[in-house]
Design an enzyme around this catalytic site. Sequence first.
Site, PDB file in Angstrom:
ATOM      1  N   ILE A 133       0.854  -1.281  -0.114  1.00 49.41           N
ATOM      2  CA  ILE A 133      -0.016   0.064  -0.027  1.00 49.41           C
ATOM      3  C   ILE A 133       1.078   1.072   0.035  1.00 49.41           C
ATOM      4  O   ILE A 133       1.953   1.290   0.719  1.00 49.41           O
ATOM      5  CB  ILE A 133      -0.932  -0.055   1.220  1.00 49.41           C
ATOM      6  CG1 ILE A 133      -1.856  -1.124   1.371  1.00 49.41           C
ATOM      7  CG2 ILE A 133      -1.726   1.126   1.292  1.00 49.41           C
ATOM      8  CD1 ILE A 133      -2.648  -1.499   2.449  1.00 49.41           C
ATOM      9  N   CYS A 134       0.414   2.215  -0.645  1.00 50.39           N
ATOM     10  CA  CYS A 134       0.965   3.706  -0.806  1.00 50.39           C
ATOM     11  C   CYS A 134       2.431   3.466  -1.311  1.00 50.39           C
ATOM     12  O   CYS A 134       2.587   3.200  -2.251  1.00 50.39           O
ATOM     13  CB  CYS A 134       0.749   4.136   0.869  1.00 50.39           C
ATOM     14  SG  CYS A 134       1.322   5.968   1.030  1.00 50.39           S
ATOM     15  N   ILE A 135       3.581   3.813  -0.233  1.00 45.33           N
ATOM     16  CA  ILE A 135       4.931   3.891  -0.929  1.00 45.33           C
ATOM     17  C   ILE A 135       5.523   2.582  -0.867  1.00 45.33           C
ATOM     18  O   ILE A 135       6.554   2.207  -1.511  1.00 45.33           O
ATOM     19  CB  ILE A 135       5.806   4.758  -0.109  1.00 45.33           C
ATOM     20  CG1 ILE A 135       7.064   5.072  -0.537  1.00 45.33           C
ATOM     21  CG2 ILE A 135       5.744   4.294   1.216  1.00 45.33           C
ATOM     22  CD1 ILE A 135       7.054   5.913  -2.046  1.00 45.33           C
ATOM     23  N   THR A 191      -2.232  -0.593  -4.041  1.00 46.59           N
ATOM     24  CA  THR A 191      -3.003   0.384  -4.517  1.00 46.59           C
ATOM     25  C   THR A 191      -2.324   1.650  -3.637  1.00 46.59           C
ATOM     26  O   THR A 191      -1.435   1.436  -2.856  1.00 46.59           O
ATOM     27  CB  THR A 191      -4.355   0.066  -3.451  1.00 46.59           C
ATOM     28  OG1 THR A 191      -5.351   1.118  -3.708  1.00 46.59           O
ATOM     29  CG2 THR A 191      -4.150   0.213  -2.052  1.00 46.59           C
TER      30      THR A 191
END
Length: 222
Positions: A133-135, A191
């Site tokens: 997720i994210c980074i 995501t």
Amino acid sequence: MKVGVLLSGCGVSDGSEVHESVLTMLFLDRLGAETVLMAPNIDQMHVINHYTGQEMDEYRNVLVESARIARGNIKDMAEIRGEDLNALIIPGGLGASKNLSDFAMSGPECSVNPDVYRIVVEMILAKKPIGAICIAPAIMAKILAEQSLSGKLTVGNDKTTSEDIVAMGSKHQNCSSEEIAIDNENKIVTTPAYMNAESISEAAKGIEKLVDQIMSMVKWKK
């Protein structure tokens, strides 16, 4: 059904993004999965005052800080093996790029914490699904490259990070915070969450889809 959730501290600027972590735990719990929370027993790169945004002159431990999110129910990830899990999810927050790796400082030339590297590789070799997720997809790109593999990943529409992912040998798929990128070959789901999201409800939509997809990959039915 045991799903590992790999934390990197507590707080978006120097650890795990709290909203992303809790949403991941919530959606897993709703589906009836047992969540195995873990973190490396190492010092944080630095400590950020989340009120002022300034660095603080103190030291904190990643496992101890992650225990705040886990309400104390957490394991030193050195004790966990891929064979103990059915799937693994890594929330974002800058701790992923500062504590689980040094991507924040070194970009595509980064290194990954040895235990993080080990457990991700164990999952990949066992063909068990991984969510990032994210980074956190930047970590996946580096590990895939070290394994002579290429993935399909997303960090949303972030130009610099997406270029770094491509430089490490993976493909990048632009996504909104409500979407996911699915790499069926490597069983990796990603995501953007707060790479794009402007609210917790926006982040939640993509994270819920990621969790649903991960659970589908392990053929879990509540």
